[in-house]
Write a protein that holds these residues in place. Structure first.
Motif, mmCIF file in Angstrom:
data_model
loop_
_atom_site.group_PDB
_atom_site.id
_atom_site.type_symbol
_atom_site.label_atom_id
_atom_site.label_comp_id
_atom_site.label_asym_id
_atom_site.label_seq_id
_atom_site.Cartn_x
_atom_site.Cartn_y
_atom_site.Cartn_z
ATOM 1 N N ALA A 116 23.996 75.106 56.223
ATOM 2 C CA ALA A 116 23.638 75.079 54.803
ATOM 3 C C ALA A 116 22.420 74.201 54.532
ATOM 4 O O ALA A 116 21.481 74.608 53.836
ATOM 5 C CB ALA A 116 24.839 74.576 54.006
ATOM 6 N N SER A 117 22.406 73.002 55.093
ATOM 7 C CA SER A 117 21.300 72.088 54.766
ATOM 8 C C SER A 117 20.026 72.458 55.518
ATOM 9 O O SER A 117 18.925 72.382 54.961
ATOM 10 C CB SER A 117 21.702 70.645 55.083
ATOM 11 O OG SER A 117 22.059 70.515 56.440
ATOM 12 N N GLY A 118 20.162 72.881 56.780
ATOM 13 C CA GLY A 118 18.982 73.182 57.586
ATOM 14 C C GLY A 118 18.236 74.401 57.077
ATOM 15 O O GLY A 118 16.996 74.396 56.969
ATOM 16 N N ILE A 121 15.765 75.332 64.713
ATOM 17 C CA ILE A 121 16.510 75.618 65.948
ATOM 18 C C ILE A 121 18.003 75.514 65.683
ATOM 19 O O ILE A 121 18.465 74.647 64.938
ATOM 20 C CB ILE A 121 16.097 74.682 67.108
ATOM 21 C CG1 ILE A 121 16.308 73.213 66.755
ATOM 22 C CG2 ILE A 121 14.657 74.940 67.517
ATOM 23 C CD1 ILE A 121 16.099 72.277 67.939
ATOM 24 N N GLU A 122 18.751 76.420 66.272
ATOM 25 C CA GLU A 122 20.196 76.500 66.053
ATOM 26 C C GLU A 122 20.878 76.667 67.405
ATOM 27 O O GLU A 122 20.450 77.469 68.225
ATOM 28 C CB GLU A 122 20.511 77.694 65.138
ATOM 29 C CG GLU A 122 21.963 78.111 65.074
ATOM 30 C CD GLU A 122 22.907 77.003 64.605
ATOM 31 O OE1 GLU A 122 22.595 76.303 63.622
ATOM 32 O OE2 GLU A 122 23.960 76.830 65.254
ATOM 33 N N LYS A 123 21.951 75.927 67.602
ATOM 34 C CA LYS A 123 22.573 76.024 68.926
ATOM 35 C C LYS A 123 23.477 77.248 69.076
ATOM 36 O O LYS A 123 23.709 77.711 70.181
ATOM 37 C CB LYS A 123 23.309 74.743 69.267
ATOM 38 C CG LYS A 123 24.650 74.530 68.664
ATOM 39 C CD LYS A 123 25.258 73.327 69.366
ATOM 40 C CE LYS A 123 26.543 72.900 68.751
ATOM 41 N NZ LYS A 123 26.983 71.621 69.277
ATOM 42 N N GLY A 163 27.967 79.215 61.757
ATOM 43 C CA GLY A 163 29.101 78.289 61.864
ATOM 44 C C GLY A 163 29.474 77.623 60.554
ATOM 45 O O GLY A 163 30.377 76.799 60.506
ATOM 46 N N THR A 164 28.801 77.988 59.472
ATOM 47 C CA THR A 164 29.018 77.284 58.206
ATOM 48 C C THR A 164 30.148 77.925 57.408
ATOM 49 O O THR A 164 30.165 79.133 57.224
ATOM 50 C CB THR A 164 27.714 77.303 57.386
ATOM 51 O OG1 THR A 164 26.752 76.520 58.075
ATOM 52 C CG2 THR A 164 27.911 76.742 55.993
ATOM 53 N N ILE A 165 31.084 77.087 56.939
ATOM 54 C CA ILE A 165 32.194 77.597 56.122
ATOM 55 C C ILE A 165 32.185 76.819 54.811
ATOM 56 O O ILE A 165 32.297 75.593 54.827
ATOM 57 C CB ILE A 165 33.562 77.325 56.789
ATOM 58 C CG1 ILE A 165 33.531 77.657 58.271
ATOM 59 C CG2 ILE A 165 34.679 78.077 56.078
ATOM 60 C CD1 ILE A 165 34.718 77.102 59.037
ATOM 61 N N CYS A 166 32.037 77.491 53.698
ATOM 62 C CA CYS A 166 32.177 76.837 52.396
ATOM 63 C C CYS A 166 32.041 77.884 51.299
ATOM 64 O O CYS A 166 31.702 79.038 51.577
ATOM 65 C CB CYS A 166 31.163 75.718 52.184
ATOM 66 S SG CYS A 166 29.518 76.010 52.818
ATOM 67 N N PHE A 188 31.943 73.142 66.510
ATOM 68 C CA PHE A 188 30.582 73.029 67.049
ATOM 69 C C PHE A 188 29.776 71.886 66.432
ATOM 70 O O PHE A 188 28.669 71.613 66.852
ATOM 71 C CB PHE A 188 29.818 74.343 66.851
ATOM 72 C CG PHE A 188 30.473 75.488 67.559
ATOM 73 C CD1 PHE A 188 30.443 75.558 68.943
ATOM 74 C CD2 PHE A 188 31.141 76.465 66.851
ATOM 75 C CE1 PHE A 188 31.063 76.604 69.611
ATOM 76 C CE2 PHE A 188 31.764 77.517 67.503
ATOM 77 C CZ PHE A 188 31.728 77.588 68.889
ATOM 78 N N ARG A 189 30.329 71.259 65.396
ATOM 79 C CA ARG A 189 29.609 70.110 64.822
ATOM 80 C C ARG A 189 30.047 68.875 65.593
ATOM 81 O O ARG A 189 31.059 68.268 65.264
ATOM 82 C CB ARG A 189 29.982 69.920 63.358
ATOM 83 C CG ARG A 189 29.653 71.072 62.434
ATOM 84 C CD ARG A 189 30.436 70.848 61.174
ATOM 85 N NE ARG A 189 30.149 71.781 60.113
ATOM 86 C CZ ARG A 189 30.865 71.830 59.004
ATOM 87 N NH1 ARG A 189 31.890 71.023 58.840
ATOM 88 N NH2 ARG A 189 30.549 72.681 58.060
ATOM 89 N N VAL A 190 29.307 68.535 66.608
ATOM 90 C CA VAL A 190 29.796 67.489 67.518
ATOM 91 C C VAL A 190 28.960 66.212 67.474
ATOM 92 O O VAL A 190 29.005 65.405 68.391
ATOM 93 C CB VAL A 190 29.901 68.024 68.965
ATOM 94 C CG1 VAL A 190 30.981 69.080 69.069
ATOM 95 C CG2 VAL A 190 28.563 68.576 69.452
#
Ligand SMILES: Cc1cc2nc3c(=O)[nH]c(=O)nc-3n(C[C@H](O)[C@H](O)[C@H](O)COP(=O)(O)OP(=O)(O)OC[C@H]3O[C@@H](n4cnc5c(N)ncnc54)[C@H](O)[C@@H]3O)c2cc1C
Length: 482
Positions: free
Chosen positions: A19-21, A38-40, A47-50, A219-221
């Motif tokens: 969302a922010s990127g 860049i996105e992993k 991967g964003t849930i909201c 994945f948010r590590v």
């Protein structure tokens, strides 16, 4: 053996395409920057849930008569009261003042919103639901990337920052296709979504040290937070998590989860009641309450009469997981009993025995019996003299069989991370900007809050993601032009 041709870009860079990127990339490119994002993961925004974000002063609030929420002074004071001035006031102020500009900016980029509604009567009309949730928003924004020639590299995790002469000057990433990817950049915006998927960081930073359930992305590590720390940035409120309703260790039926979340009868593993169960509507509150219990354990109890009541009449609370009348809650519960996910017993004695045996508790039957007497007396007297729960949510616990769902503290993600200023520029321990580095979204979300993220004026984590993404992009481009 694989051989890679390493690749180099000269540009501005955003690390993380959630969302922010995505917001930061589009805002920077719109203002004239040459952007690489860049996105992993294999897809941008995947991967964003909201579902919705905080806005103050929107067209919708005016249209539907929520005039108090168009008054920025009222909302600012309310939010600062909620956080006891532990939130950083200039940042909260900018967030509130700019929220409607960001909402209009999203609409300009074809993001659609559904009409405002309130999940609970305890909530403010601040949360603006996105049509198609966050996936809908991200799809619209990513569509716009083409217009601005944004270079998007997926499956390319950022690994470290390039630092030259004390300034952040780019990112080293890796991709299977290109091997080492060097992105030289005038500024870097870190947007990797916090550390909720990293159990070691959760253990290190979050104040609760027992077992907890991550209901957010694995994945948010914490990659971005660790990169910023390595560049000399400081942390702020880093232990703050998005605590949620306590959840079981294993997946259960959706109806089972909703029914046991009804606000009737919760106890801790000692068999003692500990909160007004209706406050699960403000799930950060029930999350906090669970953290205060021994090992964080919360046992949600229902008797056969209440299972039937919920099945026939639907949920007493409206909300994300509400149940309509004549639902399949009873069937869902029995399936989860078969799967050993819900405990079923024909007497209180058997219930306590099963809980102690299956979960290693040491509950005393007399304690639970005393708590049951209390809840039944409250029902008979129409008064919860311990936690003062609204009497319409008082129910008896009398009819066998009895059902119990054992749950643990659960979170949607981390919130706190790197210390930033009003432009989302990373700050060091002396409150000086780390040159060339911005940190947005859940990597710096702790600036707005005290000990609890704001669930009353809800949507602030996504609100911060969108707003901080824009603040960082605007400032980065401004500096670039100097
Ligand atoms: C079930 C659920 C419901 C929610 N509902 C709401 C809601 O309604 N309102 C609200 O305000 N908030 C909500 N949230 C929180 C919401 O998810 C966050 O506010 C939002 O996603 C934060 O955006 P972000 O950009 O910081 O992180 P993300 O959106 O998670 O983006 C981070 C991105 O960075 C990528 N990344 C990570 N590491 C790297 C790396 N090393 N290199 C490159 N890329 C990397 C990730 O893959 C990801 O795509 C909800 C969360 C959950 C779990």
């Amino acid at each position: 053996m694989l051989a890679f041709a390493d690749k180099t870009y000269d540009t501005d860079v955003v690390v993380g395409a959630g969302a922010s990127g995505v917001t930061a990339a589009l805002q920077a490119a719109e203002l004239g920057a040459k952007v690489v994002i860049i996105e992993k993961l294999p897809s941008l925004g995947g991967g964003t849930i909201c579902s919705g974000l905080t806005v103050v002063g929107s067209d919708q609030q005016n249209k539907y008569g929520f005039h108090q929420f168009t008054d920025k002074s009222y909302v600012f004071k309310k939010i600062m009261d909620y956080n006891h001035y532990a939130g950083v006031a200039p940042i909260v102020s900018k967030f509130i003042n700019e929220s409607n500009n960001s909402y209009e900016w999203l609409k300009k980029h074809n993001v659609k919103f559904d009409p405002i509604f309130l999940y609970t009567y305890l909530e403010d009309p601040a949360w603006h639901p996105l049509t198609g949730h966050c996936a809908g928003m991200l799809k619209s924004l990513i569509e716009e990337f083409k217009k601005y020639n944004i270079t998007a590299l997926t499956e390319t995790p950022g690994k470290s920052l390039i630092i030259k002469n004390g300034k952040v000057a780019g990112v080293i990433a890796e991709s299977e296709e290109d091997g080492k990817v060097t992105i030289n950049a005038k500024s870097v915006i870190i947007a990797t979504g916090g550390y909720g998927g990293n159990p070691d960081m959760v253990k290190k930073y979050a104040p609760f040290k027992g077992f907890s359930v991550n209901k957010g992305s694995k994945f948010r590590v914490g990659d971005g937070i660790n990169m910023a720390l390595s560049a000399g940035a400081d942390t702020h409120n880093i232990g703050l998590m998005q605590w949620h309703d306590p959840m079981p260790k294993t997946d259960i039926g959706r109806a089972t989860r909703s029914g046991f979340n009804e606000p009737f009868f919760w106890v801790n593993k000692e068999g003692k009641r500990f909160m007004d169960e209706t406050y699960r509507m403000l799930w950060a509150y029930s999350g906090n309450a669970s953290l205060n219990q021994p090992d964080g354990v919360v046992i949600k109890l229902l008797d056969a009469a209440t299972v039937k009541h919920i099945t026939d009449n639907g949920g007493a609370l409206y909300g994300v997981h509400d149940l309509k009348p004549n639902n399949d809650f009873n069937k869902s519960v029995e399936m989860d009993v078969q799967g050993n996910k819900v405990v079923k017993a024909n007497s209180i004695k058997e219930l306590v025995q099963k809980l102690n045996k299956n979960y290693g508790f040491n509950m005393d039957e007399a304690t639970l019996q005393a708590t049951i007497k209390q809840i039944n007396d409250s029902y008979a007297n129409h008064e919860d003299s311990q936690f003062f729960k609204n009497r319409q949510y008082l129910r008896e616990f009398k009819t066998a069989p009895y059902y119990a769902l054992v749950t643990y503290p659960a979170f949607l993600g981390s919130v706190g991370g790197i210390k930033v200023d009003e432009n989302a520029a990373a700050l060091d321990a002396n409150n000086k900007p780390v040159p060339g580095l911005f940190v947005v979204g859940l990597d710096s979300g702790g600036m707005l809050y005290g000990d609890t993220y704001n669930i009353v004026s809800a949507g602030q984590t996504l609100g911060w993601a969108v707003n901080s993404g824009r603040f960082a992009a605007i400032k980065a481009v401004d500096e670039m032009k100097k």
